[in-house]
Scaffold this active site. Structure first.
Site, PDB file in Angstrom:
ATOM      1  CE  LYS A 102      -4.155   1.394   2.593  1.00  0.00           C
ATOM      2  NZ  LYS A 102      -4.991   1.089   3.776  1.00  0.00           N
ATOM      3  CB  SER A 145      -8.291   2.651   2.858  1.00  0.00           C
ATOM      4  OG  SER A 145      -7.459   2.009   3.781  1.00  0.00           O
ATOM      5  CB  SER A 195      -8.555  -0.171   5.468  1.00  0.00           C
ATOM      6  OG  SER A 195      -9.298   1.023   5.529  1.00  0.00           O
TER       7      SER A 195
END
Lengths: 547, 547
Positions: free
Chosen positions: B135, B211, B235
């Site tokens: 990420k 997310s 997330s």
């Protein structure tokens, strides 16, 4: 938590009447002592240490003086003695201390409990029959319990048990006395508007430390063998050191504070942990086992999910001595104690190295702590004192009115927490770097528990030797080493203080003032190495020729 | 953390120029792909799932499709395949996804790393040669790294590695691609001003969740077999569920966030944890072992001092099914999945009971969370967006502008933390109370990971099925169960919504809209029972007839 006041205080509108009520409640407990205490001189002696010999029976002295905690538990378990007899002996010895260390003597409750335990067909629990003393603000098992946490506005406020005390109770202990703490519960001495000043059992002119100074004053004269204190800046370790007993501040979140009464409930920047104070080293571990036996993390899920897991020292130990913290030079008896212990550890085959605190900027931890203690600028504490109409005492002013204390915005708070975490990481890094060529890192640090032995009253204004480890959340144990000696511990003449704080501390010392006062040291381990700290403490004591 | 910007962005004064620079940087990475990707249609298909077959070589398809993580690691270790060949195959597959899930394709760095690993005399590390996707806001191993965390104001800002990635790197992995996250990194979808919208690999009309939606979009089409996400409200779990892969949110403080870039650094009311997202169940545990192998608690002392300690299921398992959370009824495919799994668990001899969420007031956790997420009223986040000149996107507005979000005073913060801790204790109490006559408490809860399958864009406004477990800090694993099926999952006609949120969710469902979308479930354990959650997940999958 119960938020009601007992009916009898609700009509007491003035500060003085409420204080008088709290003291009357204390006195009523003390008045229950039966047989009455005979032989306490009208003019109290400077030291309370002679009182038991003058007042107690030979049997009471035997019970309270001749057993370690482990031995006492054994004879209780084997029913060579009744719980009631033990309880009565400790109730009487606690009551005669004359150090103003008691808030509640639980005469009736304790004897009822003792009789109940005696009536069981089988002894049960790892603390079966052991009298345990407790710090007042934690609360207490039972109905009708009031807890003031040293605030006059909370006098007569109901507040019962907590998860830790329930666990200890389940292990069969007898709660029999509750002890003093200072105003604000944030002083390294013990003086409050409600109960006045708690003094040192060895010398009324000195402080037994704080904030768990009721415990230290009591245990220091064996009015209790095992008590429960709490520590957020040194409040277990400082008083334990000052009276020459053992104390242990575990890593946060091993022992629950659930149910305890405190200010700023919900604050998580820096937290307090309960821990044991005791006459015996082995009782430190016993306490931890008893506290964790009930798997309290299933009830208080904020706790670390970890049973007590005894550590075994197998390899050669590597001990670091922190001779000073880079801010304040300890008084001569403390330095001598470190030398003696270092030498004994060497002789026992341990590797002994120096801990370089100077390069680690211990001042940083105090700058952070003062703000993290009071993220609201001390407003809640001051408001509660104001509400009760009580004077803000000198050491409360000292700690609340540090220059940088103020109501923080949330981003200011985050910034402090971030800097705290960075400092913790730096310190961990320094510890990792102690790995020498043999790849062995330092096992524990031995360091002062305070700048000196027990302080004269209202002088405990340097917390660094204990509070530093609260900022880092490192476990720390206190063990007695020696006593202040005029011959061995002269003033270090010609010493040039390094800063204003150092001068203040330096000028406080004289061998005469502290003569014969206990001198203790502190064993510090990395965060979460609780079991290791106690295991290494044992090795150090073996090196000192103790059992 | 490095706070400088790369020189080339410092003269880019407008929002649009900075965004263009970030996109150009991404495109430059994608342009490195060699050989070029041929055969991608100009008009992108609704589903990306057919692209690999049209574009990749048979060998690349074999490498990226026919091995589990464990199998791939085995052939890498045995050197039946080179790291470089594996890395090139995943670089190419990642680049063709067309879901807008990539922020940086690390072509050169990954191939250099792969060659380096291939040149070692012996394979080393438990992740030897495995390509791992990450990420974006976490940062990245290497010099010259920039990390924007989806804020235009941080475009081109240097921010390197973190403790977790260093640990994974030490275990021999290859970092090869960085993936998208939404503005604010606080949405359960993935859309940012910088990179636009990340879409679902199965259906461009739907969201891959967020997310960590760049990760899910990538792993969902095997452009990566193992990636790193982060979870503070769902997330990891929401996006893993939406693409039908595995995901795991451990208890806080097992895995470090030290070195990661985030907003509100130092906030500790509610924290995020990194965790794995992967095509294989076994890779969840592998990731945890690899992350903890370096004893990261010695570097980040805020971590729990605990190696990964695999749990063995010995006794009959007791599984609770949470059919709904008392607020919002899940869509029919989720309920069907729970029925199928409950039935399989029963057949396998497990005890299956209901989890009564209604009596546990799950609304409470959301009320607390919204305030605990933004103790400054969202000011820092909004200020940073304003500084970058970027639009506040709809789902950022949604989460930042909950009715009760405001700048809290410190006592207001304490009160929320206190209520949070009380709620956690209540929930623990409820779990303790599941002990039946046989004294056996519930081992895990199986529950929805979301109200439904992957949402249409900008509709993910109910977080309760994941965020609840963040408030409690319970570990949770996601596993795929089934797919939405028109025949099996009709609209529940005649259903009367229980509240406005329930109506919103109910009206979002139609079997046609979600057809063939993956349906996953969530396994929840008590706080700190991370190892147990993964062990029980395996038993559940065995009950489902999987290996």
């Amino acid at each position: 938590m119960q938020d009601q006041y007992v009916p009898e205080v609700t009509h007491l509108k003035t500060h003085d009447k409420r204080v008088a009520w709290a003291r009357a409640q204390r006195d009523a407990g003390l008045a229950k002592v039966d047989p009455k205490l005979q032989g306490i001189p009208d003019q109290l002696p400077q030291s309370s240490l002679g009182l038991p010999g003058a007042v107690l029976t030979a049997r009471e002295i035997e019970i309270t003086e001749s057993y370690s905690v482990t031995e006492l538990l054994r004879i209780l378990k084997d029913r060579e003695i009744t719980v009631e007899e033990v309880t009565r002996a400790f109730l009487r010895r606690a009551a005669l201390a004359q150090t103003n260390c008691i808030t509640h003597l639980l005469w009736d409750q304790a004897i009822t409990r003792a009789k109940n335990l005696d009536s069981l067909p089988e002894p049960k629990g790892m603390l079966f029959g052991l009298p345990i003393s407790t710090k007042e603000h934690h609360g207490m098992v039972g109905d009708e319990v009031v807890t003031n946490a040293s605030l006059t506005t909370w006098i007569g406020k109901r507040h019962g048990s907590n998860l830790l005390y329930d666990s200890l109770y389940d292990q069969g202990c007898v709660f029999y006395v509750r002890t003093t703490q200072p105003q604000n519960i944030m002083q390294l001495e013990t003086v409050s508007v409600i109960y006045g000043r708690t003094v040192h059992p060895y010398n009324r002119e000195l402080s037994p430390g704080g904030s768990s100074g009721g415990e230290s004053a009591l245990i220091g004269m064996r009015g209790s063998l095992l008590g429960v204190g709490g520590d957020i800046g040194g409040s277990i370790r400082c008083p334990a050191a000052h009276v020459g007993i053992y104390g242990f501040k575990p890593t946060l979140k091993r022992i629950s504070v659930l149910g305890s009464r405190s200010l700023m409930a919900g604050k998580e920047t820096i937290m307090s942990t309960p821990g044991p104070m005791t006459v015996d080293r082995d009782a430190l571990e016993l306490f931890m086992k008893a506290a964790l036996a009930s798997e309290p993390w299933l009830t208080d899920p904020s706790l670390t999910f970890k049973p007590w897991s005894p550590y075994k020292c197998i390899q050669q130990l590597k001990i670091a001595i922190m001779w000073w913290d880079g801010v304040v030079t300890p008084h001569p008896p403390i330095t001598r104690a470190m030398k003696e212990v270092a030498e004994a550890c060497c002789k026992a085959g341990m590797e002994v190295v120096d801990w370089d605190a100077e390069s680690l900027h211990h001042q940083t931890s105090w700058e952070l702590l003062t703000q993290l203690y009071w993220p609201d600028g001390g407003e809640e504490a001051l408001d509660l004192m104001k509400k009760g109409g009580e004077e803000v005492l000198p050491l409360s002013k000292f700690i609340l009115q540090q220059a940088n204390v103020k109501h923080l915005t949330q981003p200011e708070l985050w910034d402090l927490c971030r800097r705290r975490d960075e400092y913790r990481a730096e310190y961990a890094h320094a510890w990792n770097n102690t790995k020498g060529e043999n790849g062995k890192e330092v096992d524990v640090i031995i360091c002062p528990p305070s700048f000196g032995a027990a302080s004269p009253h209202d002088q405990s204004r340097y917390w660094g030797y204990t509070s530093h480890w609260n900022l880092l959340d490192y476990p720390g144990a206190i063990f007695p080493v020696t006593k202040v000696c005029r011959e061995k511990d002269p003033i270090q003449t010609g010493y040039i203080p390094k800063n204003e704080e150092d001068r203040f501390i330096y000028e406080m010392y004289s061998p005469e003032r502290y003569e014969d006062m206990p001198v203790a040291l502190q064993v510090i381990g990395r965060r979460s190495y609780d079991e290791k700290v106690l295991a290494v403490l044992k090795e150090i004591e073996l090196a000192l020729g103790r059992e």
